[in-house]
Design an enzyme around this catalytic site. Structure first.
Site, PDB file in Angstrom:
ATOM      1  N   TRP A  72      69.032  34.853  72.257  1.00 15.89           N
ATOM      2  CA  TRP A  72      67.748  34.332  72.131  1.00 15.89           C
ATOM      3  C   TRP A  72      68.028  32.833  72.287  1.00 15.89           C
ATOM      4  O   TRP A  72      67.318  32.170  72.742  1.00 15.89           O
ATOM      5  CB  TRP A  72      67.020  34.695  70.705  1.00 15.89           C
ATOM      6  CG  TRP A  72      66.535  36.062  70.653  1.00 15.89           C
ATOM      7  CD1 TRP A  72      66.368  36.951  71.885  1.00 15.89           C
ATOM      8  CD2 TRP A  72      66.212  36.781  69.579  1.00 15.89           C
ATOM      9  NE1 TRP A  72      66.054  38.306  71.375  1.00 15.89           N
ATOM     10  CE2 TRP A  72      65.842  38.328  70.127  1.00 15.89           C
ATOM     11  CE3 TRP A  72      65.857  36.793  68.253  1.00 15.89           C
ATOM     12  CZ2 TRP A  72      65.374  39.364  69.233  1.00 15.89           C
ATOM     13  CZ3 TRP A  72      65.672  37.759  67.394  1.00 15.89           C
ATOM     14  CH2 TRP A  72      65.170  38.833  68.001  1.00 15.89           C
ATOM     15  N   GLN A 109      70.185  47.817  61.284  1.00 15.79           N
ATOM     16  CA  GLN A 109      69.287  47.302  62.348  1.00 15.79           C
ATOM     17  C   GLN A 109      70.076  47.550  63.965  1.00 15.79           C
ATOM     18  O   GLN A 109      69.453  47.259  64.738  1.00 15.79           O
ATOM     19  CB  GLN A 109      68.799  46.184  62.206  1.00 15.79           C
ATOM     20  CG  GLN A 109      67.879  45.992  61.027  1.00 15.79           C
ATOM     21  CD  GLN A 109      67.163  44.664  60.643  1.00 15.79           C
ATOM     22  OE1 GLN A 109      67.718  43.593  60.999  1.00 15.79           O
ATOM     23  NE2 GLN A 109      65.961  44.599  60.326  1.00 15.79           N
ATOM     24  N   HIS A 126      66.628  51.194  64.037  1.00 13.89           N
ATOM     25  CA  HIS A 126      65.992  50.857  65.131  1.00 13.89           C
ATOM     26  C   HIS A 126      66.398  51.432  66.045  1.00 13.89           C
ATOM     27  O   HIS A 126      66.501  51.453  67.311  1.00 13.89           O
ATOM     28  CB  HIS A 126      66.294  49.194  65.446  1.00 13.89           C
ATOM     29  CG  HIS A 126      65.655  48.145  64.573  1.00 13.89           C
ATOM     30  ND1 HIS A 126      66.042  46.810  64.422  1.00 13.89           N
ATOM     31  CD2 HIS A 126      64.603  48.319  63.905  1.00 13.89           C
ATOM     32  CE1 HIS A 126      65.339  46.260  63.714  1.00 13.89           C
ATOM     33  NE2 HIS A 126      64.635  47.087  63.355  1.00 13.89           N
ATOM     34  N   CYS A 155      63.373  74.188  72.320  1.00 11.81           N
ATOM     35  CA  CYS A 155      61.963  74.654  72.799  1.00 11.81           C
ATOM     36  C   CYS A 155      61.541  74.109  74.159  1.00 11.81           C
ATOM     37  O   CYS A 155      60.681  74.373  74.864  1.00 11.81           O
ATOM     38  CB  CYS A 155      60.937  73.785  71.974  1.00 11.81           C
ATOM     39  SG  CYS A 155      60.825  72.108  72.164  1.00 11.81           S
TER      40      CYS A 155
END
Length: 486
Positions: A231, A273, A293, A354
């Site tokens: 960032w 996280q 996360h 399934c």
């Protein structure tokens, strides 16, 4: 390998600490870090909590009902990003080896009036700036270098902040540097803090662990807010390419230390996280781990709830290239753009129970967290009597609230200042600045003693040899779901 998370069934909330407030189908937690309280209610879906980096609270819905819908904005990340600067991992490892030996680090103080070498015996600060079109004065106060690590004695960096006569250009660069600076305690101070951390863990009976991106940087992965974080670089207009082969990633010393503490019973639960899957690879079972996360190696069936842990990277990266027009031809039927986040969550595989389509578990900004993962994290936190936080600024909710909900001392090791630093002080905890590996080496030695620590460390190479069979290194090299921060 197939795996059923022990808390996936019966998602109606059975246990909540007293500080929780239940209203209809939503649940709210006091935001103790900011002194406010709020809740987010969402539609009935598998993903039950809205994830936001700005709101440290969480909302729950009515459990497992129908297909996975929920709120989707942008994909948060796949944490296992490689830094754009080549050689980061080797430099990181070399620096940590120097620090553990108490040697000179090879750094020179960037304050022009100092220029002395920096050793691990003194506290230091590291920064990085992008010069761009800056025109530096001849009598500059700092030996600025473009996009390179600049080191300072802690005292020199503090002095720089108070100098009255500084050019406008250097003042701008100083603001840029200060916003993302990383701090490192002196070796003796860090060792004293590690000894205190060992005492806390030794005296706790239900300690938990909370981890963030910083625990994985020595594995060659990038962080977010540091001097060369993803960032940080994006805010400076720089690109952050990623070429990580996720299957080649291996647990760091800190990961191994956390796994050992879980094995010893010193830690009863781990909340991470990170989506790199390294805690599970290190041997921590999902009965004692919440990847809040998601994980790049886990997928699930929204139809029946069955979960699968793979030995290869699970998300469908080709989707991003199809959406961007980089791949020609018809888009495969299983690739569907989420109307909210714009990413694809479907992996292209089917459930062997399934037959339903499988969904990746990596969380996006705005996505709801899975209740079967988040709920046990909060339940263990509400009963915890200590918390060890490694490599996280503890700023992204709702999962960051586990460090607040737990009632004991907070031990935090991360290079940046955090909003939880005062909590460490108030609860008699430890606030360490430095690398997680270095801190945990000191902590494990203080906790185990030299002989037992030597024996445990001697066992690690053989353990690492088993990782190749658990995660063959023949996977995808791109991390397209790691997109720009909103």
């Amino acid at each position: 390998m197939q795996m059923h998370h022990p808390c996936c069934k019966g998602l109606a909330v059975r246990f909540l600490p007293a500080s929780f407030r239940i209203s209809g189908s939503s649940i709210s937690i006091p935001n103790l870090a900011r002194g406010s309280e709020s809740g987010i209610a969402g539609p009935g879906s598998r993903r039950v909590a809205a994830l936001s980096p700005w709101i440290s609270c969480w909302g729950a819905t009515r459990g497992l009902q129908g297909s996975a819908k929920g709120l989707h904005f942008r994909r948060l990340y796949l944490q296992t990003m490689s830094l754009s600067r080549a050689g980061y991992a080797s430099q990181e490892g070399k620096r940590q080896r120097c620090e553990s030996d108490g040697a000179m680090l090879g750094h020179t103080c960037s304050l022009a009036s100092c220029g002395q070498e920096i050793s691990s015996s003194v506290a230091r600060v590291e920064v990085a700036v992008t010069l761009g079109s800056a025109v530096l004065p001849d009598d500059r106060l700092v030996n600025w270098k473009d996009s390179e690590t600049l080191s300072f004695h802690q005292e020199c960096f503090a002095k720089l902040q108070t100098l009255p006569s500084i050019s406008q250009c250097e003042r701008r660069l100083l603001r840029q540097a200060t916003a993302t600076c990383e701090k490192f305690d002196a070796e003796a101070e860090l060792r004293a803090k590690a000894t205190r951390a060992a005492d806390i863990l030794r005296g706790a009976s239900r300690a938990i662990c909370f981890t963030g991106a910083g625990i994985s940087t020595s594995a060659g992965l990038g962080d977010y807010r540091g001097k060369r974080g993803k960032w940080t670089l994006e805010e400076q207009g720089q690109e952050t390419p990623y070429t990580t082969v996720y299957e080649e990633l291996r647990p760091t010393y800190a990961h191994e230390a956390v796994a050992k503490l879980v094995e010893m019973g010193r830690l009863v639960y781990v909340v991470s996280q990170n989506a790199d899957g390294l805690h599970h690879l290190s041997g921590i079972p999902y009965s004692k781990l919440s990847d809040v996360h998601g994980s790049a190696f886990t997928e699930y069936c929204p139809k029946c709830g069955k979960r699968y842990v793979r030995d290869a990277y699970a998300p469908e990266d080709r989707a991003e290239d199809y959406f961007a027009g980089k791949l020609c031809g018809p888009i495969p039927d299983h690739i569907k753009k989420c109307s909210g986040c714009g990413s694809n969550h479907w992996t292209g595989r089917s459930c062997d129970n399934c037959g339903g389509p499988l969904h990746d578990t990596v969380i996006s900004f705005g996505d709801g967290l899975e209740s079967c993962v988040l709920q046990p994290a909060f339940e263990h936190a509400s009963r915890a009597d200590a918390c060890l936080s490694l490599g996280s600024t503890m700023s992204i909710g709702p999962s960051n609230q586990v460090v607040v909900i737990q009632k004991g001392p907070l031990i935090a090791c991360v290079r940046q200042d955090t909003e939880m630093d005062r909590l460490c002080d108030r609860r008699g905890g430890v606030r360490a600045y430095g690398d997680c590996d270095t801190f945990m080496k000191m902590t494990m030695r203080a906790l185990l003693g030299d002989d037992k620590c030597d024996a445990w460390e001697a066992s690690l190479p053989a353990k690492k040899d088993t990782y190749a069979s658990k995660r063959p290194a023949a996977g995808k090299q791109r991390g397209d779901i790691f997109v720009k921060k909103l």
